[in-house]
Structures are given as C-alpha cells and as structure tokens.
Design a protein around this motif. Structure first.
Motif, PDB file in Angstrom:
ATOM      1  N   ASP A 188       0.839  -1.201   0.000  1.00 20.31           N
ATOM      2  CA  ASP A 188       0.000   0.000   0.000  1.00 20.31           C
ATOM      3  C   ASP A 188       0.873   1.250   0.000  1.00 20.31           C
ATOM      4  O   ASP A 188       2.089   1.188   0.193  1.00 20.31           O
TER       5      ASP A 188
ATOM      6  N   GLN B 237       0.874   5.435   1.418  1.00 19.87           N
ATOM      7  CA  GLN B 237       0.246   6.399   2.310  1.00 19.87           C
ATOM      8  C   GLN B 237      -0.223   7.637   1.544  1.00 19.87           C
ATOM      9  O   GLN B 237       0.484   8.136   0.673  1.00 19.87           O
TER      10      GLN B 237
ATOM     11  N   SER C 248      -4.825   5.242   3.346  1.00 21.39           N
ATOM     12  CA  SER C 248      -4.426   4.121   2.500  1.00 21.39           C
ATOM     13  C   SER C 248      -4.811   4.373   1.049  1.00 21.39           C
ATOM     14  O   SER C 248      -5.974   4.682   0.748  1.00 21.39           O
TER      15      SER C 248
END
Length: 367
Positions: free
Chosen positions: A33, A35, A83
């Motif tokens: 993922d 940020q 996310s």
C-alpha cells in the motif's frame, strides 16, 4: 464421456487477427500500500473528476459524479483515509453509487503505471506477461465435454483478447462442431474482450448477422458490429440448439454475447439475471500509481434499441445458477424425446431425464 481441460492449439493451424476491442484489466493483489495525505488525496480526486468529465460516455452523469465527489469532499468524507488502496475502493464505490455503473472504478497500483493511453498499447514486456498468463489459463476456456446424447458443453471463465484467443477457440469449436446441441457456460465469466465474444458468436450463425451497434462518446459516432464472414475451424451453424448458462456474476462482455444471441433468438438463456454492465471502456492513467476504468461507449441492440446496463440480462428459463446446467440438459432432452420414434432410444432418453430430474439442490432461493 470425455473432458478436455487443456486444448492443444496444434489442432487448428489457421489463426486470425481480429481488431482489438475493449479489454478489462485485472486488479493486482497482495501489493504494498501507499500512504496518502491531504495533498495527494486532493490530487487524485481532481484527476478522477477531470477524466470522468473528459471521457465518460454519459456527460450529464459525469457532472453528477463531480457534484457528488465535491460534496463528499467538502464534508470531509475522505479526510481520514490514509491508505491508497482503501481510497481507490471508496472512490470506486462513490462513482458507482452516483452512476449505477459497475464498470466505473479507480484502481491503485504499487508499480508505477506506464503513461500509455489505453490497454491496447502495452509495452513488449507487458504484452509478453499478458500472453503467458492467458496461456496458463487456456485463454479462458476452462472445460469442454461431450455430455450424454451428444450434447456439447463449453465453459468459458473469461474472454481473452480475440487476437490471442482465436486459435484455441477455433480448436474448441471444432471439437463441439458435430454435437446436436451446445451448452455455453458463462456462469463464472466476468467479461474481458468484446471482440472475443463477437468471434464466438460468429460460430453460431450461417450467414453474416448484425449483433449490435456501439456508440462512442468520442466523435459522437456509432459502429455496427457484425459476425465474421470467415472463422477458423468449423462453424457450429445457425440451426442447432444453443443454451447459455448465466449467474448474477456473469458480467460485461459475457453479457454482451448473451444479450445479442438471446435477442436474435439464437440461444436460450438459463440461470440467473446477470450483473448489468453494458458500458464498455478502457483504463485511463490518472497519476503514477492510479488509473480509472471508464466506460467510453455503450452497446445498443438493433432489436431492443437499448441494452442491459443496470438491469442485467434476464434468462429465458429462470433457475438458480447451480441448477442451470441440469435444467438446460432437461430442456434439450425433452425436445429430442418429443420427436423420437425408436422405443429403445426413447427409453434411454427417459432414463436420463429421470436421473437429471432427481438431482435437485434442495434450495428454495438462490445463494
């Protein structure tokens, strides 16, 4: 009874090159993922709104999308999402809620997305990777079987790109060409390349037939889509019974194929109402790690003058998807029995009908 799960392409030496159509890209799983902060969230939302306004097949609906996203943004709906994967999913939900269009979706990629314009402009490395993946999945052809009483069965999990799928599909169609009825199982088919569906449909007619029209927002133009004059391998022909199995998961290009053959009275649809995705499109790069699948056009049936968007393709025989294959066989065998004069053969038919009739799932409602 013989099941072939992988068909050698050597059975058919002729291959064709079909013009590319819309192909949906599969999502990437198990990726790292990224940020997001206030600035990157704003940048992504702005990019989504811009692309939807520029490309979406329904300009008035694009404005509705912009109004909805800006309203949610003003209320701080996205502020707590750090996310990238989650934000792409939340934005996809918002787009689909505003439009009722399940094709419209934002996708996150850990790898930087190449700055190409469409799925048809793959790099050599991407093209090689795609071809290897499709070969490992037999180009979406999961099963071929000859059922009792010479009923052909063809299960397709997806429609791979027609250009790559053509040779293997030709081999499959040659193997079922001499059956007396054909069941095409699309219950787990979520779509893919519309040109592959057009190619498969071409085997089901004896002469050139118009399947549908396709309207493009760009250029405000409409193209007619017809079956191919020539197909590799053997045609199935336009007279033998064809049954298509569907579920609520049948989607996009699989629905396109089903809708066309149903409306042309070339196939009987058995199962559940399909997912309802008629607006085909392509991936558009938004930012280095985000893309948008956006419908660029819509299918229009020359018979109904509309399509199945949001409502799905309704079956001719409505049953739970789990009962669709059994139900299709019963319908085929009943038709054979109605014209059978040989007492011994009729006895065998009735025995088989009895066997299938006993195989119920016990379900009252479809799961």
């Amino acid at each position: 009874m013989k099941i072939l799960r992988s068909i050698g392409t050597a059975a058919i030496v002729a291959a064709i090159a079909c013009s590319p159509a819309f192909a949906q890209s599969a999502g990437v799983s198990n990726q790292r993922d990224m940020q997001m902060n206030a600035a990157s969230r704003q940048q992504l939302i702005d990019a989504v709104i811009k692309e939807v306004n520029n490309s979406y097949v329904f300009p008035d609906m694009a404005k509705k999308v912009e109004t909805s996203l800006r309203h949610q943004q003003k209320r701080g709906f996205y502020d707590a999402i750090a996310s990238a994967q989650q934000l792409s999913e939340v934005l996809s939900d918002a787009l689909q809620a505003a439009t009722k269009d399940r094709h419209l979706r934002v996708m996150y990629s850990e790898a930087v997305i190449a700055g190409r314009k469409s799925s048809d402009e793959r790099s050599p490395e991407e093209a090689a990777s795609y071809l290897a993946m499709m070969r490992s999945n037999n180009f979406g052809i999961d099963k071929i079987e000859r059922l009792p009483f010479n009923i052909g069965y063809l299960e397709l999990a997806r429609f791979a790109r027609a250009k790559e799928m053509a040779e293997t599909l030709a081999a499959a169609m040659t193997l079922v060409a001499h059956t007396d009825a054909l069941v095409i199982d699309l219950r787990n088919n979520r779509g893919g390349d519309g040109a592959a569906g057009l190619l498969l449909a071409s085997y089901m007619f004896d002469k050139r037939t118009q399947l549908n029209d396709f309207y493009y927002r760009e250029g405000n133009r409409t193209e007619q889509r017809w079956t191919a004059d020539v197909v590799p391998g053997l045609r199935y022909g336009g007279t033998k019974p064809v049954y298509i199995l569907t579920s609520k998961d049948t989607f996009s290009a699989a629905e396109d194929f089903t809708y066309a053959l149903k409306n042309l009275k070339r196939a009987t649809v058995v199962g559940e109402t399909t997912g309802g995705g008629a607006n085909q499109g392509d991936n558009k790069r938004l930012l280095p790690n985000f893309s948008l699948f956006v419908p660029l056009g819509r299918t229009i049936s020359p018979v109904t003058k509309t399509n199945w968007e949001g409502v799905g393709v309704m079956p001719d025989i409505s049953v739970c998807a789990s009962d669709a294959l059994r139900t299709a066989q019963l319908a085929i065998l009943a038709n054979i029995a109605a014209s059978e004069n040989n007492p011994d053969e009729l006895g065998r038919l009735n025995e088989r009908i009895g066997q299938l009739s006993e195989r119920t799932t016990g379900r009252i409602t479809c799961g």
